[in-house]
Design an enzyme around this catalytic site. Structure first.
Site, PDB file in Angstrom:
ATOM      1  N   ARG A 185       0.821  -1.217   0.000  1.00 57.72           N
ATOM      2  CA  ARG A 185       0.000   0.000   0.000  1.00 57.72           C
ATOM      3  C   ARG A 185       0.850   1.260   0.000  1.00 57.72           C
ATOM      4  NH1 ARG A 185      -3.232  -1.036   4.927  1.00 57.72           N
ATOM      5  NH2 ARG A 185      -2.114  -2.978   5.230  1.00 57.72           N
ATOM      6  N   GLU A 194       2.064  -6.368  13.628  1.00 55.04           N
ATOM      7  CA  GLU A 194       0.890  -6.471  14.503  1.00 55.04           C
ATOM      8  C   GLU A 194       0.276  -7.863  14.366  1.00 55.04           C
ATOM      9  OE1 GLU A 194      -2.183  -3.810  13.279  1.00 55.04           O
ATOM     10  OE2 GLU A 194      -3.406  -4.156  15.064  1.00 55.04           O
TER      11      GLU A 194
END
Ligand SMILES: O=P(O)(O)OC[C@H]1O[C@H](OP(=O)(O)OP(=O)(O)O)[C@H](O)[C@@H]1O
Ligand SMILES: Nc1ncnc2[nH]cnc12
Length: 172
Positions: free
Chosen positions: A60, A97
């Site tokens: 992204r 994460e």
């Protein structure tokens, strides 16, 4: 379009890609021509003027990094996930994460002394951005800053980037 309205298009998706993670999806922001422009212009406003090249993080980060690279005539260096690059200069593995990951720097991309801004869409734990900075510096580049659209403050990404100039357009 004003930046706050642009970022208001952000979509929150609970339990993606794992239960318990709220995924902040910039897709509707990027898909809106005025919002995309507002976000890219605001990122550029905070990039150090000595910057020569954008290091954009897969995948992204490529979208914002390429827009900056075109709009302000920086070059763009893609920091890629493993197995994509035909010639690799350096490789760094790190925690995410939701899992672990590796980033690679293409051969013959960053030159010693080159002033480099690291660009991504989201700063979460900071592992990805820290790995990106390490890659740039292993090649002899100088990191002028880390620029992201969105910062997830609960994950304290800035703590993984001590001494770095970190700019986010929105902290949630
Ligand atoms: O601060 P961190 O905890 O390291 O997380 C941030 C990174 O996680 C996301 O990428 P992801 O690995 O999901 O890949 P993608 O851009 O290909 O979707 C995001 O685009 C950042 O690159
Ligand atoms: N919660 C999240 N939303 C969007 N991108 C991310 N990258 C890492 N964590 C993320």
């Amino acid at each position: 379009m004003k930046l706050d309205r642009a970022l208001g298009l952000l979509r929150e998706v609970p339990d993606f890609p794992r239960p318990g993670v709220v995924f902040r999806d910039l897709t509707p922001v990027l898909a809106n021509p005025d919002a995309l422009r507002a976000v890219v212009d605001a990122l550029q406003d905070k990039i150090h003027p000595d910057t020569q090249v954008v290091a954009a993080i897969e995948s992204r980060g490529f979208l914002l990094g390429a827009a900056l690279g075109y709009g302000w005539r920086y070059g763009v260096v893609p920091l890629r996930k493993p197995g994509k690059l035909p010639a690799v200069a350096h490789r760094v593995s790190y925690d995410l994460e939701y899992g672990t990951a590796t980033l690679e720097l293409p051969a013959d991309s960053i030159t010693p002394g080159q002033q480099v801004v690291v660009v991504d869409d989201v700063l979460a734990t900071g592992g990805t951005a820290a790995a990106a900075c390490q890659l740039v510096e292993r090649a002899g580049g100088v990191v002028t800053g880390v620029s992201v659209a969105l910062e997830l403050t609960a994950l304290a990404g800035r703590d993984r980037l001590p001494g770095r100039s970190v700019h986010s357009l929105l902290a949630v």
